[in-house]
Every structure is written in structure tokens, then in C-alpha cells.
Design a protein around this motif. Sequence first.
Motif, PDB file in Angstrom:
ATOM      1  N   MET A   1     -12.270  65.856 -24.214  1.00 14.66           N
ATOM      2  CA  MET A   1     -13.721  65.204 -23.564  1.00 14.66           C
ATOM      3  C   MET A   1     -13.429  63.798 -23.300  1.00 14.66           C
ATOM      4  N   ALA A   2     -14.048  63.023 -22.448  1.00 16.12           N
ATOM      5  CA  ALA A   2     -14.053  61.671 -22.305  1.00 16.12           C
ATOM      6  C   ALA A   2     -15.266  61.161 -22.518  1.00 16.12           C
ATOM      7  N   GLN A   3     -15.360  59.868 -22.939  1.00 20.57           N
ATOM      8  CA  GLN A   3     -16.552  59.115 -22.911  1.00 20.57           C
ATOM      9  C   GLN A   3     -16.742  57.982 -22.150  1.00 20.57           C
ATOM     10  N   VAL A   4     -17.948  57.569 -21.694  1.00 21.07           N
ATOM     11  CA  VAL A   4     -18.277  56.736 -21.018  1.00 21.07           C
ATOM     12  C   VAL A   4     -19.329  55.721 -21.537  1.00 21.07           C
ATOM     13  N   THR A   5     -19.340  54.562 -21.353  1.00 26.60           N
ATOM     14  CA  THR A   5     -20.470  53.680 -21.905  1.00 26.60           C
ATOM     15  C   THR A   5     -21.309  53.279 -20.486  1.00 26.60           C
ATOM     16  N   VAL A   6     -22.805  53.459 -20.526  1.00 27.86           N
ATOM     17  CA  VAL A   6     -23.327  53.233 -19.387  1.00 27.86           C
ATOM     18  C   VAL A   6     -24.514  52.304 -19.907  1.00 27.86           C
ATOM     19  N   THR A   7     -25.099  51.611 -19.005  1.00 25.48           N
ATOM     20  CA  THR A   7     -26.256  50.683 -19.442  1.00 25.48           C
ATOM     21  C   THR A   7     -27.292  51.229 -18.543  1.00 25.48           C
ATOM     22  N   ILE A   8     -28.638  51.230 -19.106  1.00 23.50           N
ATOM     23  CA  ILE A   8     -29.788  51.916 -18.632  1.00 23.50           C
ATOM     24  C   ILE A   8     -31.046  50.789 -19.180  1.00 23.50           C
ATOM     25  N   ALA A   9     -31.579  50.127 -18.363  1.00 24.03           N
ATOM     26  CA  ALA A   9     -32.549  49.349 -18.771  1.00 24.03           C
ATOM     27  C   ALA A   9     -32.454  48.343 -19.778  1.00 24.03           C
ATOM     28  N   GLY A  10     -30.989  47.767 -19.883  1.00 25.34           N
ATOM     29  CA  GLY A  10     -30.429  46.649 -20.714  1.00 25.34           C
ATOM     30  C   GLY A  10     -30.139  47.335 -21.916  1.00 25.34           C
ATOM     31  N   GLN A  11     -30.191  48.719 -21.999  1.00 28.11           N
ATOM     32  CA  GLN A  11     -29.349  49.298 -23.144  1.00 28.11           C
ATOM     33  C   GLN A  11     -28.325  50.261 -22.984  1.00 28.11           C
ATOM     34  N   SER A  12     -27.061  49.826 -23.854  1.00 29.50           N
ATOM     35  CA  SER A  12     -26.167  50.910 -23.611  1.00 29.50           C
ATOM     36  C   SER A  12     -25.971  52.239 -24.195  1.00 29.50           C
ATOM     37  N   TYR A  13     -25.552  53.049 -23.508  1.00 32.67           N
ATOM     38  CA  TYR A  13     -25.427  54.364 -24.190  1.00 32.67           C
ATOM     39  C   TYR A  13     -23.965  55.039 -24.075  1.00 32.67           C
ATOM     40  N   ARG A  14     -23.606  55.457 -25.084  1.00 33.21           N
ATOM     41  CA  ARG A  14     -22.088  56.092 -24.781  1.00 33.21           C
ATOM     42  C   ARG A  14     -22.181  57.726 -24.789  1.00 33.21           C
ATOM     43  N   ILE A  15     -21.955  58.085 -23.894  1.00 31.01           N
ATOM     44  CA  ILE A  15     -21.982  59.568 -23.429  1.00 31.01           C
ATOM     45  C   ILE A  15     -20.669  60.247 -23.182  1.00 31.01           C
ATOM     46  N   THR A  16     -20.442  61.446 -23.724  1.00 26.41           N
ATOM     47  CA  THR A  16     -19.561  62.368 -23.555  1.00 26.41           C
ATOM     48  C   THR A  16     -19.528  63.105 -22.409  1.00 26.41           C
ATOM     49  N   CYS A  17     -18.613  62.974 -21.545  1.00 22.56           N
ATOM     50  CA  CYS A  17     -18.481  64.041 -20.364  1.00 22.56           C
ATOM     51  C   CYS A  17     -17.172  64.693 -20.255  1.00 22.56           C
ATOM     52  N   ALA A  18     -16.955  65.459 -19.351  1.00 23.72           N
ATOM     53  CA  ALA A  18     -15.784  66.029 -18.783  1.00 23.72           C
ATOM     54  C   ALA A  18     -14.756  64.844 -18.496  1.00 23.72           C
ATOM     55  N   ALA A  19     -13.626  65.193 -18.652  1.00 28.10           N
ATOM     56  CA  ALA A  19     -12.352  64.335 -18.277  1.00 28.10           C
ATOM     57  C   ALA A  19     -12.553  64.276 -16.591  1.00 28.10           C
ATOM     58  N   GLY A  20     -12.477  62.988 -15.787  1.00 28.79           N
ATOM     59  CA  GLY A  20     -12.601  62.736 -14.551  1.00 28.79           C
ATOM     60  C   GLY A  20     -14.023  62.642 -14.131  1.00 28.79           C
ATOM     61  N   GLU A  21     -14.976  62.917 -15.026  1.00 26.50           N
ATOM     62  CA  GLU A  21     -16.480  62.623 -14.698  1.00 26.50           C
ATOM     63  C   GLU A  21     -16.936  61.313 -14.847  1.00 26.50           C
ATOM     64  N   GLU A  22     -16.278  60.303 -15.505  1.00 22.52           N
ATOM     65  CA  GLU A  22     -16.798  59.023 -15.794  1.00 22.52           C
ATOM     66  C   GLU A  22     -17.249  58.382 -14.831  1.00 22.52           C
ATOM     67  N   ALA A  23     -16.634  58.159 -13.682  1.00 25.34           N
ATOM     68  CA  ALA A  23     -17.144  57.478 -12.271  1.00 25.34           C
ATOM     69  C   ALA A  23     -18.527  57.990 -11.836  1.00 25.34           C
ATOM     70  N   HIS A  24     -18.614  59.257 -12.018  1.00 23.41           N
ATOM     71  CA  HIS A  24     -19.824  60.084 -11.562  1.00 23.41           C
ATOM     72  C   HIS A  24     -20.710  59.782 -12.475  1.00 23.41           C
ATOM     73  N   LEU A  25     -20.623  59.896 -13.709  1.00 23.21           N
ATOM     74  CA  LEU A  25     -21.809  59.537 -14.524  1.00 23.21           C
ATOM     75  C   LEU A  25     -22.191  58.053 -14.535  1.00 23.21           C
ATOM     76  N   GLU A  26     -21.179  57.242 -14.444  1.00 22.24           N
ATOM     77  CA  GLU A  26     -21.626  55.846 -14.050  1.00 22.24           C
ATOM     78  C   GLU A  26     -22.630  55.804 -12.907  1.00 22.24           C
ATOM     79  N   ARG A  27     -22.365  56.491 -11.874  1.00 24.57           N
ATOM     80  CA  ARG A  27     -23.016  56.187 -10.716  1.00 24.57           C
ATOM     81  C   ARG A  27     -24.460  56.777 -11.038  1.00 24.57           C
ATOM     82  N   LEU A  28     -24.544  58.007 -11.671  1.00 26.72           N
ATOM     83  CA  LEU A  28     -25.786  58.305 -12.003  1.00 26.72           C
ATOM     84  C   LEU A  28     -26.615  57.548 -12.938  1.00 26.72           C
ATOM     85  N   ALA A  29     -26.079  56.931 -13.821  1.00 26.07           N
ATOM     86  CA  ALA A  29     -26.629  55.883 -14.645  1.00 26.07           C
ATOM     87  C   ALA A  29     -27.103  54.947 -13.883  1.00 26.07           C
TER      88      ALA A  29
END
Length: 123
Positions: free
Chosen positions: A1-29
Amino acid sequence: MAQVTVTIAGQSYRITCAAGEEAHLERLAASYDSKIEEMRAAFGEIGDMRLHVMAAMTQADELHETRRRLAAVEAELGRLRSSSGDERARMIEARLAEGVHKTAERIEFLVRSLNAAGQGQGT
């Protein structure tokens, strides 16, 4: 599993996702963050939790409307399939199938967006 850190409303969140989904998750955030900023611009500083809830409800409403439209397209496709087998009906069916596919992609995007928002709150 991969992890990505996204920022939503000024807060950072580390989220686990499937490998290769990092960029997609960043776009969703980024999409969700944009929706929150849109709410903030429309309603001012009404509290982060209310902004998050309003943004999530707006996206849930969009998902609901997309599902409703998908059901209507599928119903029309069913009517076309049962009514005629001529070339025109097949062409219409192909266009409707394309619309169903695009609508399904939009539903998946919205579901992932809502899921990501929910995961970000607990992480």
C-alpha cells in the motif's frame, strides 16, 4: 500500500491508497478542497466543520443526480433494445452506452472523492 499526504482546508492528511493511485487521490483531495473554498467564498467563515459538511453534501447531491441520470439513460437504453433492431436504434444505443460509461466514470470519481474526504477526517 502507498501513502499520500493531501491538504484540505489547510490541514494535511496522510492517507493510505493502492499503489499507483497517489496522483488520483491528490486530484480528488484538490477537488474537495476546491469545493470547500467555493463554500467559504459563498458563505464566509462559518466554521470548518460546517464547510466540510456542506462541501460533502454538495458532492453527495451531485452523485445522487448523476445516479438518477444514469438510471434514466439505462432505462432508455433498455427501451431501445426491446423496440427495434434497425441501424438507427443501434447508433442511438451506442451513443447512450457512451453516455452511461461517462456517467459511471463520474459516479466513480464522486464516490472516491467522498471516500477520500471521509478517510481524511479519521487519519
